[in-house]
Every structure is written in structure tokens, then in C-alpha cells.
Design an enzyme around this catalytic site. Structure first.
Site, PDB file in Angstrom:
ATOM      1  N   GLY A  11       0.355  10.662  -5.037  1.00  0.00           N
ATOM      2  CA  GLY A  11       0.999  11.843  -4.443  1.00  0.00           C
ATOM      3  C   GLY A  11       1.934  12.507  -5.430  1.00  0.00           C
ATOM      4  N   LYS A  78      -7.047   9.933  -4.519  1.00  0.00           N
ATOM      5  CA  LYS A  78      -8.389   9.409  -4.205  1.00  0.00           C
ATOM      6  C   LYS A  78      -9.157   9.094  -5.482  1.00  0.00           C
ATOM      7  CE  LYS A  78      -8.436  12.749  -0.528  1.00  0.00           C
ATOM      8  NZ  LYS A  78      -8.873  14.123  -0.374  1.00  0.00           N
ATOM      9  N   ASP A 120       3.130   2.953  -7.222  1.00  0.00           N
ATOM     10  CA  ASP A 120       2.652   1.563  -7.285  1.00  0.00           C
ATOM     11  C   ASP A 120       1.133   1.477  -7.431  1.00  0.00           C
ATOM     12  OD1 ASP A 120       2.704   2.515  -4.539  1.00  0.00           O
ATOM     13  OD2 ASP A 120       2.110   0.491  -3.952  1.00  0.00           O
ATOM     14  N   GLY A 121       0.410   2.313  -6.687  1.00  0.00           N
ATOM     15  CA  GLY A 121      -1.050   2.295  -6.786  1.00  0.00           C
ATOM     16  C   GLY A 121      -1.511   2.648  -8.190  1.00  0.00           C
ATOM     17  N   ILE A 143       8.618   9.441  -4.354  1.00  0.00           N
ATOM     18  CA  ILE A 143       9.777   9.799  -3.518  1.00  0.00           C
ATOM     19  C   ILE A 143      10.203   8.597  -2.681  1.00  0.00           C
ATOM     20  CG2 ILE A 143       9.190  12.252  -3.380  1.00  0.00           C
ATOM     21  CD1 ILE A 143       8.326  11.638  -0.406  1.00  0.00           C
ATOM     22  N   ASP A 144       9.319   7.602  -2.519  1.00  0.00           N
ATOM     23  CA  ASP A 144       9.614   6.468  -1.628  1.00  0.00           C
ATOM     24  C   ASP A 144      10.624   5.483  -2.226  1.00  0.00           C
ATOM     25  OD1 ASP A 144       7.592   7.653  -0.161  1.00  0.00           O
ATOM     26  OD2 ASP A 144       6.059   6.215  -0.767  1.00  0.00           O
ATOM     27  N   ARG A 284      13.670  16.503  21.317  1.00  0.00           N
ATOM     28  CA  ARG A 284      12.689  17.227  20.491  1.00  0.00           C
ATOM     29  C   ARG A 284      12.525  16.456  19.191  1.00  0.00           C
ATOM     30  NH1 ARG A 284      12.588  19.544  24.628  1.00  0.00           N
ATOM     31  NH2 ARG A 284      12.585  21.781  25.070  1.00  0.00           N
ATOM     32  N   HIS A 290       5.565  17.005   4.135  1.00  0.00           N
ATOM     33  CA  HIS A 290       5.463  17.263   2.698  1.00  0.00           C
ATOM     34  C   HIS A 290       6.543  18.192   2.149  1.00  0.00           C
ATOM     35  CE1 HIS A 290       1.678  15.389   3.676  1.00  0.00           C
ATOM     36  NE2 HIS A 290       1.619  15.028   2.407  1.00  0.00           N
ATOM     37  N   ARG A 293       8.435  16.579  -0.555  1.00  0.00           N
ATOM     38  CA  ARG A 293       7.868  16.399  -1.895  1.00  0.00           C
ATOM     39  C   ARG A 293       7.763  17.697  -2.663  1.00  0.00           C
ATOM     40  NH1 ARG A 293       2.745  12.758  -0.688  1.00  0.00           N
ATOM     41  NH2 ARG A 293       1.682  14.486  -1.692  1.00  0.00           N
TER      42      ARG A 293
END
Ligand code: F6P
Length: 366
Positions: A11, A78, A120-121, A143-144, A284, A290, A293
Site C-alpha cells: 500500500g 498484488k 512487512d509483506g 502507516i500502520d 453515527r 484511505h 494514506r
């Protein structure tokens, strides 16, 4: 002449362009040896395509891009070369391993080093390719903020800033309408964005993946607050938060090659749970998604990203392959990809932020 290939994978994240710019600027300072810097479009897709999609990155191309969000190279989550999806004529999808082809392609193109900028991926992919003999280094982004091998990743503080601005805005409308407003933030299985922004924005509750929540605890907080005369409340919830007796909330995803669970629905579920528990307040929910990001990186992330870019070049120059750039305050160091991919960074119950949240009466759902 030395040839380096930069890749941005996974991402996107504010600060990627600042890394690319810093790397290129530093490479062009060398006078003893000419460094050619190339970029593969859309992660490794550009390299594996025939004809390939690879662009030259020089000081002119990267001029001024540090303030821009996204990545000028494009990205994808992907494009794992070890698990490459191939759509067949009958519509079915076959997963193939293209890692050997990738290594060979780099050799054919005379690439001396690959710099994989990703989370990480992506760094697991870096490690796999390194084991196959590719001279690769990793630069962490997400961002995580969920990589244990670095104090911070760039992009995280920008996401926190955006989420905090979201809370500030929700407070005024919540107070005007006497409502409970729930804001769902990203972060996957790590509660960092939620916790930082909830403290910064003064939310009444913060629900993170690391602390499965009890709906009665939130009901109690709301009851106390309403009895105390405050007619509204803001609750921040991580997309990966879960109730004590349940799992994460997610949606079906048919995108070919997408390997993550697509988290969604945590805020809506919380509203339904509060209603089922008897909450009679107006509720609410807002899903920031996104927005967290996108846009321009804040100063902190531009600086960290620039540090990572310069350090990345030094590592390539020194042949420190199989390693990842890391921020260990106040230094920028390198760690092995093996170490970098072996441990994630989740919020610990002993973390000072948890103590701080409790110290300012924030309900953490336990
Ligand atoms: O890892 C970054 C991240 O933004 C997570 O916080 C989130 O769960 C995920 O990516 C969203 O992925 P996508 O952009 O594929 O929807």
C-alpha cells in the site's frame, strides 16, 4: 557504472517520494563511480513485464517530489513474485512462482542492487529474493507502524495527524447534536494509529486490536459521561478491533492476487452492539479509510523518509545486502531482513501510551 533499481511495493504511504528523491540525490553526489538509478513501475510488475516498464530516476525527475503523497513509481499489493496470480483462459487463476525469473531478469539488465521500499509483506519478499542471491536492501514504510525492527516508519505520523484532525472535527458536531460518534481508523492488527490519535484528539474511548473489548465497559463509560452532564462522546476504533467473544470484521474481496484480509465494518458493528446493549443515544460512524494514506506527508515523515533514502544509498554503496534500514532513535541503522521480518510491532499493555490513556480516563474497552 553501477545500476540500482528502486521499487515501491504494498500500500502507498506518505513519504515514499521523499525516500526516492533522497536516494537519487545522494547517488548523484558520487564522483568516483557513476550510479544509474532506475525505478520499476508498479512494484516488480514493471521489471517482469515484456517489454519492461522501468524509468530513469535522476535529479531532474525527483526534483520537488518530497512534498507529494503517493509514489511516482506506482505500487501494488498484488505483486508478490513468489505468489504471482495468472488468469487463465477459462477464467480460473493459477498462482505461480516468478522469483527465479525476477532474479534472472535483474542479472540480464545488469542491475547491481535492488532497493525494495515497502512494509512487512514487501520485506518478506526482499528476504526471499536475497536468499535467492539477489543483492537487495529494504526500506521500511507503512502507516500502520507495525514493524518491530524500527522505532517508527514514515507515513505513520501523517496518518495520526489526519486521524487527529478527524476527531477534532467530530467533536464539534458530536457536541452540537448530543451524539456518540465512532471513528474507524486503519492500522490492520496494530492499534497505533487509533491510540495516538485518540490521545491527541481527546477521545472518550479507544478500541484497539490488542485489547478485545467488552461492550459493557463502553456502556458504563457512556452512562457515566451522560450522567456527568456531557451529552456526547467520541470513540476511536481500529479497523482490526474485535469484541471479547468475536473476531475481526471483514469483507469479501475478489481482487486477484490480493492476499490480505480486507478489514471493514468495525465501527458499524460497534454501533449495532451498543444499540443491542440498550444504548439510547444517537450514534453515527465515520470511516476515515484511505484519507489516512493520501496527501502530503507532514514534516516528520519527510525528514525520516529522507534519512531512510540517504542511509539506503550508503548501504547499497557498502554492499550491505540482505539488510533493512531502521530508525533507532536518534540513529539510522541497518538490521538484517531476517530480523526485520521475524517480529511485528503491536501495542503492549505495558506501553506508556496505554498508561497515558488510562491516566486521562480513556476507556480502552477492557
Ligand atoms: O497496511 C496499510 C493499510 O492502509 C492498512 O492500514 C489497511 O488495512 C490496508 O493497508 C488497506 O489496504 P488496501 O489499500 O488494499 O485497501
Amino acid at each position: 557504472m553501477k545500476r540500482v533499481l528502486l521499487v515501491t511495493g504494498g500500500g502507498d504511504c506518505p513519504g515514499l517520494n521523499a525516500v526516492i528523491r533522497a536516494f537519487v540525490k545522494r547517488a548523484y553526489q558520487e564522483d568516483k563511480e557513476y550510479w544509474e538509478v532506475l525505478g520499476s513501475i508498479q512494484s516488480f510488475n514493471g521489471l517482469l513485464k515484456e517489454p519492461n516498464e522501468i524509468i530513469e530516476l535522476n535529479p531532474k525527475v525527483v526534483s520537488g517530489i518530497h512534498v507529494r503523497g503517493g509514489t511516482i513509481l506506482g505500487t501494488t499489493n498484488k505483486g508478490n513474485p513468489f505468489k504471482w496470480p495468472v488468469k487463465k483462459y477459462d477464467g480460473t487463476v493459477e498462482i505461480v512462482d516468478r522469483s527465479d525469473e525476477l532474479v534472472k531478469k535483474c542479472q540480464l539488465l545488469g542491475i547491481d542492487a535492488v532497493v525494495n521500499i515497502g512494509g512487512d509483506g514487501s520485506q518478506r519478499i526482499s528476504q526471499g529474493l536475497y536468499k535467492k542471491g539477489l543483492p537487495v536492501i529494504g526500506i521500511p514504510k507503512t502507516i500502520d507502524n507495525d514493524l518491530a525492527a524500527t522505532d517508527f516508519t514514515f507515513g505513520f505520523q501523517t496518518a495520526v495527524q489526519i486521524a487527529t484532525e478527524g476527531i477534532d472535527k467530530l467533536v464539534t458536531t458530536a457536541a452540537s447534536h448530543n451524539r456518540v460518534l465512532i471513528m474507524e481508523v486503519m492500522g490492520r492488527d496494530a492499534g497505533w494509529i487509533a491510540l495516538y490519535s485518540a490521545i491527541a484528539g481527546g477521545a472518550e474511548a479507544c478500541l484497539i486490536p490488542e485489547i478485545p473489548y467488552d461492550i459493557n465497559s463502553i456502556m458504563k463509560m457512556l452512562d457515566k459521561r451522560m450522567k456527568g452532564g456531557k451529552g456526547f462522546a467520541v470513540i476511536v476504533i481500529s479497523e482490526g478491533a474485535k469484541p471479547k467473544d468475536g473476531g475481526v470484521s471483514f469483507m469479501k474481496n475478489d481482487e486477484i492476487g490480493y492476499q490480505n484480509i480486507r478489514l471493514a465494518g468495525a465501527a458499524v458493528r460497534l454501533r449495532e452492539e451498543l444499540k443491542a446493549a440498550g444504548c439510547d443515544l444517537d450514534i453515527r460512524e465515520t470511516v476515515l479509510g484511505h484519507l489516512q494514506r493520501g496527501g502530503t506527508p507532514i514534516a516528520f515523515d519527510r525528514v525520516l523518509a529522507s534519512q531512510f533514502g540517504v542511509k539506503g544509498f550508503e548501504m547499497v554503496k557498502n554492499g550491505e545486502f540482505g539488510k533493512m534500514v531502521s530508525y533507532r532513535h536518534p540513529d539510522i541503522v541497518s538490521v538484517s531482513l531476517e530480523e526485520a521480518t521475524s517480529k511485528m510491532n503491536f501495542v503492549s499493555l505495558e506501553d506508556n501510551l496505554i498508561k497515558t490513556a488510562r491516566g486521562i480516563n480513556m476507556c480502552l474497552g477492557d
